[in-house]
Design a protein around this motif. Structure first.
Motif, PDB file in Angstrom:
ATOM      1  N   LYS A 111      70.369 -20.000  70.455  1.00 19.22           N
ATOM      2  CA  LYS A 111      70.574 -20.014  69.012  1.00 19.22           C
ATOM      3  C   LYS A 111      71.613 -21.066  68.628  1.00 19.22           C
ATOM      4  O   LYS A 111      72.564 -21.309  69.368  1.00 19.22           O
ATOM      5  CB  LYS A 111      71.023 -18.633  68.533  1.00 19.22           C
ATOM      6  CG  LYS A 111      69.947 -17.549  68.624  1.00 19.22           C
ATOM      7  CD  LYS A 111      70.458 -16.231  68.068  1.00 19.22           C
ATOM      8  CE  LYS A 111      69.358 -15.157  68.119  1.00 19.22           C
ATOM      9  NZ  LYS A 111      69.834 -13.861  67.576  1.00 19.22           N
ATOM     10  N   MET A 112      71.422 -21.642  67.466  1.00 15.27           N
ATOM     11  CA  MET A 112      72.350 -22.633  66.908  1.00 15.27           C
ATOM     12  C   MET A 112      72.335 -23.959  67.673  1.00 15.27           C
ATOM     13  O   MET A 112      73.162 -24.824  67.422  1.00 15.27           O
ATOM     14  CB  MET A 112      73.774 -22.087  66.867  1.00 15.27           C
ATOM     15  CG  MET A 112      73.965 -20.848  66.022  1.00 15.27           C
ATOM     16  SD  MET A 112      73.843 -21.214  64.263  1.00 15.27           S
ATOM     17  CE  MET A 112      75.314 -22.199  64.024  1.00 15.27           C
ATOM     18  N   LYS A 115      71.543 -26.853  65.326  1.00 16.91           N
ATOM     19  CA  LYS A 115      72.619 -26.980  64.337  1.00 16.91           C
ATOM     20  C   LYS A 115      73.873 -27.573  64.959  1.00 16.91           C
ATOM     21  O   LYS A 115      74.560 -28.406  64.352  1.00 16.91           O
ATOM     22  CB  LYS A 115      72.921 -25.617  63.729  1.00 16.91           C
ATOM     23  CG  LYS A 115      71.807 -25.093  62.831  1.00 16.91           C
ATOM     24  CD  LYS A 115      72.173 -23.777  62.188  1.00 16.91           C
ATOM     25  CE  LYS A 115      71.046 -23.308  61.261  1.00 16.91           C
ATOM     26  NZ  LYS A 115      71.375 -21.999  60.622  1.00 16.91           N
TER      27      LYS A 115
END
Length: 291
Positions: A111-112, A115
């Motif tokens: 996750k991330m 980003k």
């Protein structure tokens, strides 16, 4: 008729190649001229900052002797060793950081991830010296600016920590290595770290050399961060700061030609490194482009 057309095309191609070679020769001459001037001036026997001629009237090795004579405030050998120590330490730590982060972002999915990569890309667009004041006060708060050896350690921390944002080239290279190799190793019972250590790293010699070179260059030529962190402690100066002091108003008339001798000396390690690692450097860059 066809022969005339072929002859015309052939002549046009010859003229185009001639123009290109002339342009490249002129560009190469312009590029080499400053280097030639630096080398000539380093052997110039005449003192002072200005002469009306390019070629020295007399040549001497005294400028190089003065560098290592340790006379007065000139401690070039100490500056050279400080820079070499900081560059080697920063180079090794930075390479470990960059290669580890690049491998994780290339091979693992979490996750991330995207980003974080976008944030790193945006932060990398800002020049490092924008954080100079904040970094200075952080290091001062940690007590790393109290004496010379700690200042050199702080300099290593600055260069190493800042290198992590430059992972995109290494990541691009890791992306070119087939993931099926990793999967086959996992089937045989290898852990992720074993795959990284025994498979990925041996296959990544070009990008490792590329990372080591770029990490070594930053401390070797940097002036701004080194000057802010090292302050006025002259014996712990790096080469960039030391050479700059020779151009100060009170020293320039005496040390001008010695400054050029110092420029020649510090360019030798970089030239040797690039000549030795040129093939790996080019392979690393091409691998990153393919990725």
């Amino acid at each position: 008729m066809s022969r005339q057309i072929n002859a015309a095309r052939s002549m046009k191609k010859v003229i185009q190649n001639l123009i290109v070679h002339i342009f490249l020769a002129i560009t190469g001459f312009i590029w080499v001229l400053p280097i030639f001037f630096v080398i000539l001036t380093s052997f110039r026997a005449e003192k002072g900052t200005y002469t009306s001629y390019i070629f020295p009237k007399n040549y001497t090795l005294n400028n190089y002797h003065k560098l290592f004579s340790q006379a007065g405030s000139l401690v070039f050998t100490k500056w050279f060793m400080n820079t070499l120590l900081v560059a080697i330490a920063s180079c090794l730590i930075s390479a470990f950081f960059v290669l580890s982060i690049s491998y994780v972002l290339s091979r693992l999915r979490f996750k991330m991830r995207k980003k974080l990569m976008n944030i790193a890309l945006i932060l990398g667009m800002f020049p490092g010296f924008m954080s100079m004041i904040a970094v200075y006060y952080i290091l001062k708060g940690l007590g790393l600016l109290e004496n010379g050896p700690f200042k050199l350690f702080a300099l290593v921390l600055v260069y190493s920590a800042g290198s992590c944002l430059g992972f995109y080239i290494a990541k691009g290279f890791f992306d070119t290595i087939p993931k099926t190799i990793d999967e086959a190793a996992y089937i045989d019972g290898a852990t992720k770290f074993q795959v990284f250590k025994k498979i990925t790293i041996p296959l990544s010699k070009p990008i490792i050399v590329n990372t080591l070179l770029t990490s070594f260059m930053a401390p070797w030529v940097d002036y701004i961060f080194a000057k802010v962190i090292l302050g006025q402690d002259r014996q712990y100066y790096t080469i960039a700061i030391g050479l700059w002091t020779m151009l100060q108003k009170e020293f320039i008339q005496y040390y001008y030609t010695t400054f050029f001798a110092g420029c020649v000396i510090i360019s030798i390690p970089i030239a040797i490194l690039f000549l030795y690692a040129q093939r790996f450097y080019v392979d690393g860059m091409s691998g990153a482009v393919k990725g």
